[in-house]
Scaffold this active site. Sequence first.
Site, PDB file in Angstrom:
ATOM      1  N   GLY A 111       0.771  -1.240   0.000  1.00  0.00           N
ATOM      2  CA  GLY A 111       0.000   0.000   0.000  1.00  0.00           C
ATOM      3  C   GLY A 111       0.805   1.296   0.000  1.00  0.00           C
ATOM      4  N   GLU A 116       3.938   4.548   5.939  1.00  0.00           N
ATOM      5  CA  GLU A 116       2.751   3.690   5.901  1.00  0.00           C
ATOM      6  C   GLU A 116       1.633   4.408   5.161  1.00  0.00           C
ATOM      7  OE1 GLU A 116       1.397   1.066   5.675  1.00  0.00           O
ATOM      8  OE2 GLU A 116       0.898   0.138   7.590  1.00  0.00           O
ATOM      9  N   ASP A 117       0.769   3.645   4.549  1.00  0.00           N
ATOM     10  CA  ASP A 117      -0.342   4.241   3.802  1.00  0.00           C
ATOM     11  C   ASP A 117      -1.430   4.745   4.741  1.00  0.00           C
ATOM     12  OD1 ASP A 117      -1.061   1.669   4.598  1.00  0.00           O
ATOM     13  OD2 ASP A 117      -1.534   0.957   2.585  1.00  0.00           O
ATOM     14  N   ASP A 127      -4.807   2.310  11.002  1.00  0.00           N
ATOM     15  CA  ASP A 127      -6.161   1.984  11.454  1.00  0.00           C
ATOM     16  C   ASP A 127      -6.052   1.612  12.936  1.00  0.00           C
ATOM     17  OD1 ASP A 127      -8.721   0.987  11.794  1.00  0.00           O
ATOM     18  OD2 ASP A 127      -8.717  -0.244   9.995  1.00  0.00           O
ATOM     19  N   LYS A 174      -6.975   6.751  10.242  1.00  0.00           N
ATOM     20  CA  LYS A 174      -8.420   6.571  10.218  1.00  0.00           C
ATOM     21  C   LYS A 174      -9.004   6.971  11.563  1.00  0.00           C
ATOM     22  CE  LYS A 174     -10.133   3.248   7.663  1.00  0.00           C
ATOM     23  NZ  LYS A 174     -10.740   1.973   7.180  1.00  0.00           N
ATOM     24  N   PHE A 177     -14.198   2.347   4.342  1.00  0.00           N
ATOM     25  CA  PHE A 177     -13.165   1.627   3.605  1.00  0.00           C
ATOM     26  C   PHE A 177     -12.768   2.437   2.379  1.00  0.00           C
ATOM     27  CE2 PHE A 177     -11.180  -1.564   0.919  1.00  0.00           C
ATOM     28  CZ  PHE A 177     -10.277  -2.084   1.838  1.00  0.00           C
ATOM     29  N   ASP A 230      -5.703  -0.640  -1.728  1.00  0.00           N
ATOM     30  CA  ASP A 230      -6.429  -1.571  -2.602  1.00  0.00           C
ATOM     31  C   ASP A 230      -7.684  -2.148  -1.954  1.00  0.00           C
ATOM     32  OD1 ASP A 230      -5.054  -3.242  -0.647  1.00  0.00           O
ATOM     33  OD2 ASP A 230      -5.606  -4.937  -1.931  1.00  0.00           O
TER      34      ASP A 230
HETATM   35  P1  5GP Z   1      -3.941  -1.592  11.194  1.00  0.00           P
HETATM   36  O1  5GP Z   1      -2.952  -2.636  11.600  1.00  0.00           O
HETATM   37  O2  5GP Z   1      -3.468  -0.186  11.512  1.00  0.00           O
HETATM   38  O3  5GP Z   1      -5.316  -1.871  11.723  1.00  0.00           O
HETATM   39  O4  5GP Z   1      -4.127  -1.754   9.628  1.00  0.00           O
HETATM   40  C1  5GP Z   1      -3.366  -1.009   8.764  1.00  0.00           C
HETATM   41  C2  5GP Z   1      -3.367  -1.609   7.382  1.00  0.00           C
HETATM   42  O5  5GP Z   1      -4.662  -2.097   7.011  1.00  0.00           O
HETATM   43  C3  5GP Z   1      -3.059  -0.528   6.370  1.00  0.00           C
HETATM   44  O6  5GP Z   1      -1.684  -0.405   6.150  1.00  0.00           O
HETATM   45  C4  5GP Z   1      -3.816  -0.994   5.145  1.00  0.00           C
HETATM   46  O7  5GP Z   1      -3.015  -1.899   4.423  1.00  0.00           O
HETATM   47  C5  5GP Z   1      -5.017  -1.695   5.718  1.00  0.00           C
HETATM   48  N1  5GP Z   1      -6.173  -0.784   5.802  1.00  0.00           N
HETATM   49  C6  5GP Z   1      -6.698  -0.203   6.907  1.00  0.00           C
HETATM   50  N2  5GP Z   1      -7.757   0.567   6.605  1.00  0.00           N
HETATM   51  C7  5GP Z   1      -7.893   0.484   5.263  1.00  0.00           C
HETATM   52  C8  5GP Z   1      -8.814   1.086   4.336  1.00  0.00           C
HETATM   53  O8  5GP Z   1      -9.730   1.855   4.650  1.00  0.00           O
HETATM   54  N3  5GP Z   1      -8.634   0.763   3.022  1.00  0.00           N
HETATM   55  C9  5GP Z   1      -7.642  -0.072   2.597  1.00  0.00           C
HETATM   56  N4  5GP Z   1      -7.570  -0.296   1.289  1.00  0.00           N
HETATM   57  N5  5GP Z   1      -6.768  -0.656   3.442  1.00  0.00           N
HETATM   58  C10 5GP Z   1      -6.892  -0.368   4.759  1.00  0.00           C
HETATM   59 MG    MG Z   2      -4.657  -4.068   1.187  1.00  0.00          MG
HETATM   60 MG    MG Z   3      -0.182  -0.711   4.798  1.00  0.00          MG
END
Ligand code: 5GP
Ligand code: MG
Ligand code: MG
Length: 183
Positions: free
Chosen positions: A46, A101-102, A105, A133, A155, A162
């Site tokens: 991402g 990081e993209d 969450d 987020k 989302f 993606d």
């Molecule tokens: P975390 O570990 O912070 O819960 O999840 C982070 C990862 O989940 C991000 O780097 C991304 O790859 C994916 N992710 C979280 N929210 C979204 C979203 O709204 N859309 C997409 N496409 N990926 C997300």
């Molecule tokens: Mg993904």
């Molecule tokens: Mg990511």
Amino acid sequence: MADVHEDIESVILSEEDIEAIVKRMGGEISRDYDGKNPLIIAVLRGAFVFTADLMRAITVPCAVDFMAVSSYGDGIKSSGVVRIVKDLDTKIEGRHVIIAEDILDSGLTLSYLIDLLQARKPASVHVATFAVKDIKGKVPAIDPRYVGTHVPDAFIVGYGLDYAERYRNLPYVGVLKSEVYAG
Ligand code: 5GP
Ligand code: MG
Ligand code: MG
């Protein structure tokens, strides 16, 4: 703006918005890392689009390497399991590391990554995330030093993000229509 993809409910960040955000982050990092030759670690897949733009907005010497972890699979919910798919090629002992990081969450993916990298004795580890987020009543597991923007609890796809490996190429960030992943 050019035509919006038919699977997108609404655009939340235009190309122009994104450019301004990344320029500002590059400026902040350039000020903080003058003379430090940081290693930017892009978390694949991402963050590769964001990282490419961020590097070009950084005006001090820096290097890049890539790490791939898998936390979401093809679905839209975090599995809670983080798997290292590709490790770094660079030794980070004594280096200043910036994880790019993209989207942040729960922060669980990054929290795991930071622990893993800290064990390799870098000089410092900080996080630059394009988006955070905003989830009511929830605080991410980590506190990123550089934050691009906040996005609503929906989302989103585009700009590297993606759904089932699609939409990474959209030059804007948008909310995916729920009928795309429902049923
Ligand atoms: P975390 O570990 O912070 O819960 O999840 C982070 C990862 O989940 C991000 O780097 C991304 O790859 C994916 N992710 C979280 N929210 C979204 C979203 O709204 N859309 C997409 N496409 N990926 C997300
Ligand atoms: Mg993904
Ligand atoms: Mg990511």
